[in-house]
Enzyme design. Structure first.
Site, PDB file in Angstrom:
ATOM      1  N   ASN A  26       0.879  -1.176   0.000  1.00  0.00           N
ATOM      2  CA  ASN A  26       0.000   0.000   0.000  1.00  0.00           C
ATOM      3  C   ASN A  26       0.915   1.224   0.000  1.00  0.00           C
ATOM      4  O   ASN A  26       1.359   1.684   1.049  1.00  0.00           O
ATOM      5  CB  ASN A  26      -0.890  -0.072   1.249  1.00  0.00           C
ATOM      6  CG  ASN A  26      -1.798   1.138   1.399  1.00  0.00           C
ATOM      7  OD1 ASN A  26      -1.693   2.105   0.642  1.00  0.00           O
ATOM      8  ND2 ASN A  26      -2.682   1.070   2.379  1.00  0.00           N
ATOM      9  N   ARG A 108      -2.548  -1.574  -3.503  1.00  0.00           N
ATOM     10  CA  ARG A 108      -3.517  -0.487  -3.509  1.00  0.00           C
ATOM     11  C   ARG A 108      -3.132   0.468  -4.644  1.00  0.00           C
ATOM     12  O   ARG A 108      -1.993   0.930  -4.707  1.00  0.00           O
ATOM     13  CB  ARG A 108      -3.473   0.258  -2.192  1.00  0.00           C
ATOM     14  CG  ARG A 108      -4.378   1.467  -2.165  1.00  0.00           C
ATOM     15  CD  ARG A 108      -4.243   2.161  -0.839  1.00  0.00           C
ATOM     16  NE  ARG A 108      -5.039   3.362  -0.797  1.00  0.00           N
ATOM     17  CZ  ARG A 108      -4.715   4.416  -0.079  1.00  0.00           C
ATOM     18  NH1 ARG A 108      -3.608   4.418   0.632  1.00  0.00           N
ATOM     19  NH2 ARG A 108      -5.479   5.468  -0.065  1.00  0.00           N
ATOM     20  N   HIS A 196     -10.521   6.510  -0.649  1.00  0.00           N
ATOM     21  CA  HIS A 196     -10.656   5.721   0.586  1.00  0.00           C
ATOM     22  C   HIS A 196     -11.609   4.535   0.396  1.00  0.00           C
ATOM     23  O   HIS A 196     -12.174   4.018   1.354  1.00  0.00           O
ATOM     24  CB  HIS A 196     -11.158   6.579   1.772  1.00  0.00           C
ATOM     25  CG  HIS A 196     -10.119   7.522   2.305  1.00  0.00           C
ATOM     26  ND1 HIS A 196     -10.414   8.796   2.720  1.00  0.00           N
ATOM     27  CD2 HIS A 196      -8.792   7.377   2.488  1.00  0.00           C
ATOM     28  CE1 HIS A 196      -9.317   9.405   3.134  1.00  0.00           C
ATOM     29  NE2 HIS A 196      -8.307   8.566   3.000  1.00  0.00           N
ATOM     30  N   HIS A 223     -14.115   8.290   7.555  1.00  0.00           N
ATOM     31  CA  HIS A 223     -12.713   7.843   7.582  1.00  0.00           C
ATOM     32  C   HIS A 223     -11.878   9.068   7.951  1.00  0.00           C
ATOM     33  O   HIS A 223     -11.641   9.953   7.121  1.00  0.00           O
ATOM     34  CB  HIS A 223     -12.304   7.294   6.212  1.00  0.00           C
ATOM     35  CG  HIS A 223     -10.867   6.853   6.153  1.00  0.00           C
ATOM     36  ND1 HIS A 223     -10.480   5.535   6.075  1.00  0.00           N
ATOM     37  CD2 HIS A 223      -9.713   7.566   6.186  1.00  0.00           C
ATOM     38  CE1 HIS A 223      -9.162   5.453   6.056  1.00  0.00           C
ATOM     39  NE2 HIS A 223      -8.670   6.690   6.123  1.00  0.00           N
ATOM     40  N   ARG A 256      -3.967  18.770   4.227  1.00  0.00           N
ATOM     41  CA  ARG A 256      -4.702  19.168   3.014  1.00  0.00           C
ATOM     42  C   ARG A 256      -5.871  20.085   3.369  1.00  0.00           C
ATOM     43  O   ARG A 256      -6.520  19.902   4.393  1.00  0.00           O
ATOM     44  CB  ARG A 256      -5.235  17.919   2.296  1.00  0.00           C
ATOM     45  CG  ARG A 256      -4.162  17.147   1.568  1.00  0.00           C
ATOM     46  CD  ARG A 256      -4.698  15.836   1.008  1.00  0.00           C
ATOM     47  NE  ARG A 256      -4.108  14.697   1.676  1.00  0.00           N
ATOM     48  CZ  ARG A 256      -4.535  13.445   1.540  1.00  0.00           C
ATOM     49  NH1 ARG A 256      -5.555  13.167   0.779  1.00  0.00           N
ATOM     50  NH2 ARG A 256      -3.935  12.469   2.192  1.00  0.00           N
ATOM     51  N   ILE A 344      -7.963   9.006  13.713  1.00  0.00           N
ATOM     52  CA  ILE A 344      -8.716   9.916  14.582  1.00  0.00           C
ATOM     53  C   ILE A 344     -10.084   9.309  14.915  1.00  0.00           C
ATOM     54  O   ILE A 344     -10.512   9.307  16.081  1.00  0.00           O
ATOM     55  CB  ILE A 344      -8.876  11.296  13.895  1.00  0.00           C
ATOM     56  CG1 ILE A 344      -7.496  11.925  13.647  1.00  0.00           C
ATOM     57  CG2 ILE A 344      -9.750  12.215  14.736  1.00  0.00           C
ATOM     58  CD1 ILE A 344      -7.519  13.171  12.766  1.00  0.00           C
ATOM     59  N   GLU A 346     -11.035   6.272  15.112  1.00  0.00           N
ATOM     60  CA  GLU A 346     -10.990   5.117  16.016  1.00  0.00           C
ATOM     61  C   GLU A 346     -10.520   5.489  17.412  1.00  0.00           C
ATOM     62  O   GLU A 346     -10.859   4.814  18.389  1.00  0.00           O
ATOM     63  CB  GLU A 346     -10.024   4.053  15.453  1.00  0.00           C
ATOM     64  CG  GLU A 346     -10.537   3.383  14.201  1.00  0.00           C
ATOM     65  CD  GLU A 346      -9.463   2.565  13.484  1.00  0.00           C
ATOM     66  OE1 GLU A 346      -8.517   2.090  14.146  1.00  0.00           O
ATOM     67  OE2 GLU A 346      -9.559   2.421  12.248  1.00  0.00           O
ATOM     68  N   GLU A 394      -7.255  -1.633   5.437  1.00  0.00           N
ATOM     69  CA  GLU A 394      -7.196  -1.643   3.972  1.00  0.00           C
ATOM     70  C   GLU A 394      -6.364  -2.816   3.459  1.00  0.00           C
ATOM     71  O   GLU A 394      -6.688  -3.410   2.428  1.00  0.00           O
ATOM     72  CB  GLU A 394      -6.596  -0.317   3.469  1.00  0.00           C
ATOM     73  CG  GLU A 394      -7.537   0.859   3.659  1.00  0.00           C
ATOM     74  CD  GLU A 394      -6.837   2.198   3.631  1.00  0.00           C
ATOM     75  OE1 GLU A 394      -5.748   2.327   4.220  1.00  0.00           O
ATOM     76  OE2 GLU A 394      -7.381   3.132   3.028  1.00  0.00           O
TER      77      GLU A 394
HETATM   78  P1  ADP Z   1      -3.156   7.692   7.551  1.00  0.00           P
HETATM   79  O1  ADP Z   1      -4.179   8.455   6.765  1.00  0.00           O
HETATM   80  O2  ADP Z   1      -1.756   8.198   7.349  1.00  0.00           O
HETATM   81  O3  ADP Z   1      -3.281   6.182   7.467  1.00  0.00           O
HETATM   82  P2  ADP Z   1      -4.037   7.336  10.297  1.00  0.00           P
HETATM   83  O4  ADP Z   1      -5.323   6.643   9.976  1.00  0.00           O
HETATM   84  O5  ADP Z   1      -2.966   6.560  10.942  1.00  0.00           O
HETATM   85  O6  ADP Z   1      -3.480   8.125   9.056  1.00  0.00           O
HETATM   86  O7  ADP Z   1      -4.410   8.589  11.256  1.00  0.00           O
HETATM   87  C1  ADP Z   1      -3.451   9.471  11.704  1.00  0.00           C
HETATM   88  C2  ADP Z   1      -4.155  10.479  12.623  1.00  0.00           C
HETATM   89  O8  ADP Z   1      -4.739   9.759  13.714  1.00  0.00           O
HETATM   90  C3  ADP Z   1      -3.200  11.509  13.221  1.00  0.00           C
HETATM   91  O9  ADP Z   1      -3.805  12.792  13.233  1.00  0.00           O
HETATM   92  C4  ADP Z   1      -3.066  11.005  14.652  1.00  0.00           C
HETATM   93  O10 ADP Z   1      -2.794  12.049  15.569  1.00  0.00           O
HETATM   94  C5  ADP Z   1      -4.440  10.433  14.911  1.00  0.00           C
HETATM   95  N1  ADP Z   1      -4.408   9.523  16.045  1.00  0.00           N
HETATM   96  C6  ADP Z   1      -3.798   8.327  16.144  1.00  0.00           C
HETATM   97  N2  ADP Z   1      -3.934   7.818  17.409  1.00  0.00           N
HETATM   98  C7  ADP Z   1      -4.644   8.744  18.100  1.00  0.00           C
HETATM   99  C8  ADP Z   1      -5.118   8.824  19.443  1.00  0.00           C
HETATM  100  N3  ADP Z   1      -4.884   7.854  20.324  1.00  0.00           N
HETATM  101  N4  ADP Z   1      -5.828   9.918  19.805  1.00  0.00           N
HETATM  102  C9  ADP Z   1      -6.076  10.908  18.925  1.00  0.00           C
HETATM  103  N5  ADP Z   1      -5.663  10.898  17.646  1.00  0.00           N
HETATM  104  C10 ADP Z   1      -4.956   9.833  17.236  1.00  0.00           C
END
Ligand code: ADP
Length: 408
Positions: A26, A108, A196, A223, A256, A344, A346, A394
């Site tokens: 990916n 991907r 996504h 997402h 973005r 965020i 989750e 994914e």
């Molecule tokens: P990507 O799009 O790169 O796959 P992710 O799905 O990993 O990104 O999401 C990254 C975002 O999730 C970042 O803004 C990070 O701060 C946030 N994040 C990850 N864990 C937590 C947490 N425990 N509490 C709040 N935000 C989180």
């Protein structure tokens, strides 16, 4: 990794082998995530890892199925590019798998245009078609295609399956896919594609298995990661989404801008003298949470900060989501459930609570304890619209598609 071409004999089908593996790549603009699964039906995860910050200070980390780190490496210069990172991943994969062969690669690929509405086995013709779509996703498509080309060169008989991020949205009604532009531009492919899709597909597939009633309902899936988008889904099919022609549209994201008055682009060009490269840099890398806060693109950092600019950035992030939820609810004629996913969605209970508060008028009411736990249903029993946290995956979706493509 040793490689093996699949045979067509059912008795010796490599899909039945517990020895063979499915590899998933990916590749994003600055990272490559990868995962290795056993090949059998719903074969378990063996290893998962990623190279991050490619071009800056690359960092590789791999964990086994139990989450234990089995390999880690840092590069102190930006000399490792996507090609180098792919080579490192293949080398490490070979070491981790030993004698077990990789039976197929799943990738991907951001764009399948209007031509590819389902995963496809890549051959020279498909590769040429996907390369023609590079102008539609110049920041992502070349990175997606480069590893496919490299693997095809090294192991031409190894099946490679391209799984598209935009394909999930091809079920949208025509009006949801059109811009109000002259017809010749629409015909040339200037239209809303949505992204996504592999994440949304995974969520829908998971809900079909665990909550079939919910899977058939009118859902808005949020997402919310570094990239962020919403998708209106009814009966498991995409009806509308916030991302459009490119992945910069819609919601405010980590770096973005999200949707912007096109007049801003004219102003930047005419009054500020910005060219296309400078505008791209501004909208993709310097805006969003980072641009508004002036501090960070990372939600965790902003939540810890006491600076008013950090709070304003988070408030704008939530405000934009709430407005777009209203828009998607209108496009779908109502909403029965909201599903939160990605980094965020989750993990950040405060963001979920703020979004739910903004959607109170729609009938969303969270249960505070359930939201703090962030696992499964988070809405109150008397909430008219249910709310859920469902972790996305994914890579697992790509592995499933790859197995299915091999089986057919
Ligand atoms: P990507 O799009 O790169 O796959 P992710 O799905 O990993 O990104 O999401 C990254 C975002 O999730 C970042 O803004 C990070 O701060 C946030 N994040 C990850 N864990 C937590 C947490 N425990 N509490 C709040 N935000 C989180």
């Amino acid at each position: 990794m040793s490689t093996a071409a699949p045979t067509s004999s059912p008795d010796t089908s490599p899909l039945m082998s517990t020895q063979g593996c499915i590899a998933v790549l990916n590749a994003g603009s600055s990272s490559i995530k990868f995962a290795l699964y056993e090949a059998g039906t719903d074969g378990p995860l063996l290893f998962r890892g990623q190279v991050e910050q490619i071009g800056l200070l690359p960092h590789l980390k791999v964990a086994n199925a139990a989450g234990e780190i089995v390999a880690e490496r840092n590069w102190t210069t930006g000399s490792l590019d996507h090609r180098g990172a792919t080579a490192e991943i293949l080398k490490l994969g070979r070491e981790l798998l030993g004698a077990r062969p990789v039976l197929a690669f799943g990738h991907r690929v951001v764009h399948g245009g209007t031509e590819f509405a389902a995963p496809v086995k890549v051959d020279a013709q498909v590769m040429a078609a996907l390369s023609r779509l590079v102008p539609l996703a110049p920041l992502h498509q070349p990175h997606n295609l480069a590893p496919i080309a490299a693997i095809a060169e090294a192991a031409p008989h190894l099946p490679q399956i391209a799984c598209f991020d935009a394909a999930f949205h091809r079920t949208q009604p025509v009006l949801a896919q059109e811009f109000a532009l002259p017809r010749d531009l629409t015909a040339a492919g200037v239209r809303r594609y949505g992204f996504h899709g592999l994440s949304y597909d995974f969520i829908v597939t998971r809900l079909r298995e665990t909550a079939p009633m919910l899977a058939r309902a009118r859902l808005i899936i949020a997402h919310l990661g570094n990239g962020a988008s919403l998708c209106a889904v009814r009966d498991g099919r995409s009806l509308a989404s916030t991302m459009g022609f490119t992945a910069v549209d819609g919601l405010m994201m980590g770096t973005r801008s999200g949707a912007l008055d096109p007049g801003v682009l004219l102003y930047l060009m005419q009054e500020r003298g910005l060219d296309a490269a400078a505008i791209e840099d501004l909208l993709y890398r310097k805006s969003g949470l980072l641009g508004v806060s002036g501090i960070s693109s990372d939600m965790r950092t902003l939540r810890k900060s006491t600076a008013p600019e950090a709070a304003e950035a988070v408030a704008l992030f939530v405000y934009r989501i709430v407005r777009e939820i209203g828009s998607l609810a209108a496009a779908m004629g109502g909403v029965d459930g909201i599903v939160f996913t990605a980094g965020i969605g989750e993990n950040d209970a405060a963001t979920r609570a703020d979004i739910a508060a903004g959607c109170g008028w729609l009938g969303v009411l969270l249960d505070e304890d359930r939201n703090r736990d962030g696992n499964g249903r988070i809405s109150a029993d008397n909430s008219r619209v249910s709310a859920w946290v469902v972790p996305t995956d994914e890579e697992q979706m790509i592995a499933r598609y790859t197995r299915a493509a091999l089986a057919s």
